[in-house]
Design an enzyme around this catalytic site. Sequence first.
Site, short mmCIF file in Angstrom:
data_model
loop_
_atom_site.label_atom_id
_atom_site.label_comp_id
_atom_site.label_asym_id
_atom_site.label_seq_id
_atom_site.Cartn_x
_atom_site.Cartn_y
_atom_site.Cartn_z
N THR A 18 0.98 -9.44 -18.21
CA THR A 18 0.05 -9.15 -17.15
C THR A 18 -1.05 -8.39 -17.62
O THR A 18 -2.09 -8.61 -17.22
CB THR A 18 0.76 -8.57 -15.76
OG1 THR A 18 2.00 -9.32 -15.68
CG2 THR A 18 -0.24 -8.67 -14.65
N ARG A 22 3.10 -5.23 -23.89
CA ARG A 22 4.08 -3.83 -23.69
C ARG A 22 5.40 -4.04 -24.41
O ARG A 22 5.99 -4.99 -23.91
CB ARG A 22 4.10 -3.53 -22.41
CG ARG A 22 2.68 -3.25 -21.79
CD ARG A 22 3.12 -2.48 -20.34
NE ARG A 22 1.70 -2.57 -19.49
CZ ARG A 22 1.52 -2.37 -18.37
NH1 ARG A 22 2.55 -2.41 -17.56
NH2 ARG A 22 0.29 -2.40 -17.92
N SER A 113 0.82 1.86 -18.90
CA SER A 113 0.60 1.98 -17.40
C SER A 113 1.49 3.01 -16.71
O SER A 113 1.89 4.20 -17.32
CB SER A 113 0.39 0.94 -16.70
OG SER A 113 -0.20 0.88 -15.43
N HIS A 114 2.21 2.47 -15.66
CA HIS A 114 3.22 3.15 -15.00
C HIS A 114 4.73 3.21 -15.52
O HIS A 114 5.57 3.76 -15.07
CB HIS A 114 3.33 2.49 -13.63
CG HIS A 114 3.58 1.00 -13.62
ND1 HIS A 114 2.53 0.25 -14.14
CD2 HIS A 114 4.52 0.38 -13.50
CE1 HIS A 114 3.05 -1.10 -14.21
NE2 HIS A 114 4.38 -0.98 -13.87
N LYS A 126 -3.99 -3.07 -24.92
CA LYS A 126 -4.82 -4.37 -24.50
C LYS A 126 -6.19 -4.27 -25.00
O LYS A 126 -6.70 -3.07 -25.34
CB LYS A 126 -4.53 -4.02 -23.11
CG LYS A 126 -5.41 -3.37 -22.36
CD LYS A 126 -5.32 -3.51 -20.87
CE LYS A 126 -6.05 -2.76 -19.95
NZ LYS A 126 -6.17 -2.92 -18.53
N ASP A 277 -1.19 6.78 -11.68
CA ASP A 277 -0.25 6.26 -12.58
C ASP A 277 -0.26 6.99 -14.03
O ASP A 277 -1.42 7.80 -14.15
CB ASP A 277 0.06 5.21 -12.63
CG ASP A 277 -1.17 4.01 -13.21
OD1 ASP A 277 -2.31 4.78 -13.19
OD2 ASP A 277 -0.95 3.19 -13.90
N ASP A 279 -2.04 5.79 -16.55
CA ASP A 279 -3.27 5.58 -17.21
C ASP A 279 -4.28 5.69 -16.36
O ASP A 279 -5.55 5.32 -16.62
CB ASP A 279 -3.46 4.22 -18.08
CG ASP A 279 -3.23 3.12 -17.05
OD1 ASP A 279 -2.30 3.18 -16.26
OD2 ASP A 279 -3.63 2.00 -17.24
N ASP A 281 -5.27 4.16 -13.47
CA ASP A 281 -5.93 3.06 -12.52
C ASP A 281 -5.20 2.90 -11.36
O ASP A 281 -5.68 2.12 -10.67
CB ASP A 281 -6.04 1.63 -13.40
CG ASP A 281 -4.60 1.17 -13.87
OD1 ASP A 281 -3.50 1.73 -13.65
OD2 ASP A 281 -4.74 0.26 -14.77
N ARG A 282 -4.13 3.30 -11.11
CA ARG A 282 -3.49 2.97 -9.79
C ARG A 282 -3.66 4.06 -8.93
O ARG A 282 -3.83 5.20 -9.21
CB ARG A 282 -1.89 2.69 -10.04
CG ARG A 282 -1.48 1.69 -10.79
CD ARG A 282 -0.13 1.34 -10.61
NE ARG A 282 0.22 0.04 -11.37
CZ ARG A 282 1.26 -0.59 -11.03
NH1 ARG A 282 2.32 -0.03 -10.46
NH2 ARG A 282 1.61 -1.67 -11.76
N SER A 365 -0.02 -3.77 -5.74
CA SER A 365 0.79 -2.83 -6.58
C SER A 365 -0.04 -1.43 -6.83
O SER A 365 -0.32 -1.22 -7.90
CB SER A 365 0.80 -3.63 -7.82
OG SER A 365 -0.22 -4.12 -8.17
N LYS A 376 -8.96 -1.67 -12.31
CA LYS A 376 -8.72 -0.71 -11.12
C LYS A 376 -8.89 0.61 -11.18
O LYS A 376 -8.96 1.13 -12.52
CB LYS A 376 -7.49 -0.91 -10.72
CG LYS A 376 -6.13 -0.96 -11.44
CD LYS A 376 -5.10 -1.56 -10.94
CE LYS A 376 -3.82 -1.27 -11.68
NZ LYS A 376 -3.47 -2.69 -12.35
N ARG A 496 10.09 -9.76 -8.51
CA ARG A 496 9.47 -9.14 -7.18
C ARG A 496 9.52 -10.33 -5.79
O ARG A 496 9.40 -11.38 -6.17
CB ARG A 496 7.91 -8.91 -7.36
CG ARG A 496 7.90 -7.92 -8.85
CD ARG A 496 6.58 -7.31 -8.76
NE ARG A 496 6.24 -6.73 -10.02
CZ ARG A 496 6.48 -5.66 -10.64
NH1 ARG A 496 7.66 -4.93 -9.97
NH2 ARG A 496 6.19 -5.16 -11.87
C1 G1P Z 1 2.40 -5.31 -12.28
C2 G1P Z 1 1.55 -5.56 -10.84
C3 G1P Z 1 0.24 -6.24 -10.87
C4 G1P Z 1 -0.51 -5.33 -11.81
C5 G1P Z 1 0.05 -4.97 -13.23
C6 G1P Z 1 -0.63 -3.98 -14.07
O1 G1P Z 1 2.43 -6.49 -12.82
O2 G1P Z 1 2.44 -6.32 -10.03
O3 G1P Z 1 -0.35 -6.47 -9.61
O4 G1P Z 1 -1.75 -6.05 -12.12
O5 G1P Z 1 1.39 -4.50 -12.90
O6 G1P Z 1 -0.86 -2.86 -13.42
P1 G1P Z 1 3.68 -7.54 -12.97
O7 G1P Z 1 4.53 -6.45 -13.42
O8 G1P Z 1 4.00 -7.73 -11.45
O9 G1P Z 1 3.56 -8.67 -13.57
ZN ZN Z 2 -2.01 1.63 -14.69
#
Ligand code: G1P
Ligand code: ZN
Length: 543
Positions: A18, A22, A113-114, A126, A277, A279, A281-282, A365, A376, A496
């Site tokens: 996504t 990672r 990210s998170h 990325k 989070d 990085d 962006d959240r 998210s 974001k 999910r």
């Molecule tokens: C998750 C979130 C998605 C977001 C992505 C990156 O992806 O659901 O909305 O864009 O992290 O922060 P997922 O793990 O669901 O593929």
């Molecule tokens: Zn992030």
Amino acid sequence: MQARTVSTTPFNDQKPGTSGLRKRVEVFRQAHYLENFVQSIFDSIAAPQGATLALGGDGRYFNREAIQIILKMAAANGFRRVLVGKGGILSTPAASCVIRKYQTCGGIILSASHNPGGPDGDFGIKYNTANGGPAPEKITEAIYAASKAISQYRIADTSDIELDTLGDSGLGDMIVSVIDPVGDYAELMESLFDFAAIRKLLSGGFFIKFDAMHAVTGPYAREILVNCLGAAPDSVMNAEPLPDFGGGHPDPNLTYAHELVEVLYGGNAPDFGAASDGDGDRNMILGKHFFVTPSDSLAILAANAHLVPGYKQGLAGIARSMPTSAAADRVAAALGIPCYETPTGWKFFGNLMDAGKVTLCGEESFGTGSDHIREKDGLWAVLFWLNILAVRKQSVEDIVREHWARFGRNVYSRHDYEGIPIDAANGVMKLLRDSFSKFSAQKLGNYTADFCDDFSYTDPVDGSVSTGQGVRIIFTDGSRIVFRLSGTGTEGATLRIYLESFEPDVAQHHLDAQEALAELINIALEISELRERTGRERPTVIT
Ligand code: G1P
Ligand code: ZN
């Protein structure tokens, strides 16, 4: 400078998900693993000789080593200049800002990210294109294809570059410009929001708490919220970025940001709380004893955008990912502007923003943003809220409740089942897909299924088609259950379940979302056979 060509063989697992590639840190530390992926990026984007690249990461474990490797590879691959954040650190929104402001050919962002960090945690990488946004699927697929055919990479033979002092230095023919990661970003924020009004709010007895979760936003929050806007220094908690995020899970939700949640739900709570989070962006937005769902937050920002200087000229449109609630659609309808429904992932918003079709975008998210950059943006959302609060002079809760009273409430929740066996997760998805014809027009409890599908999307700008983006069961009253497999996890599979119903009646708006959605939750568990197939009794995380 000596550039070396190193022979290598492909890894077969370098498919970006996504949001980039990672993997566990230990995977990235295998000989040639990072190098192969970086060379695959360079080979796929074919940047012109002499191009400039932006580079930075969220500071997690392995960030520094990876930055040095990428700098040496950039020099050996003909880049003229690399703009790198001080200490190798740039938040994801700041990286997007830098790419756009300095018109680089693109950028490489190091982040998972998170996801947790540290030697046993995750790492990620990325590529973002010249518009500052995550590379679209066409490019990530080309990178993946290149990674499967790679036989060599190029790297300069030099000592490490000093990254802690601002300014230029040479790496062979390439210039490495170490830039202040906060300055350009803070300047962009000041151009969008009424800093004077926010300063007044914060000096008038309105208390805030921002949890940087020991991740990248600490220095940004200190500079903007404390130094520029006058918030008390202790308004920013966990402000020191740490390579392992202090052992925490830098995901701003009610589960992982519990320290902040306890403050906002405790006695003598501040008026406003927020977290970001790994990085940056959240965002999570809280009021005193009150949680704002990210889907509602997007809708509320849109409905109040006319109060904010950077958006008072009006919104071109709104975009939300498919699993995000339809609260924003109702605002778009009231404003007479289009609302686009895209697959999950910020990369799908880029074309819409570049074409001027949308101004605000959001995901359930904890992601909200606008066309000021192409990612974001956590702190941007915090400042947007503070600007609205400064103008409206109401509490967070009152603003949300008034919003529901006007537009109705899209009651919403997401249940995550993390780290389940991949076969069990695939089995659930297959069962659901095989059941489409059985569901349609079927009565499930008090609900009647209207249609079911596996969401697919045709990009209105370039016509590209993305299929298999999540199983939807839409009921005749507009309620929805969506099932999707995560594309960002590194351990087993994460399933999910997204649940949504619409409640127009103000008398019901006080209900807890889990209570209001109880029947839909049961239906979801039954039709998916999730408990039986995974052995899990309850979700890992509820948001
Ligand atoms: C998750 C979130 C998605 C977001 C992505 C990156 O992806 O659901 O909305 O864009 O992290 O922060 P997922 O793990 O669901 O593929
Ligand atoms: Zn992030």
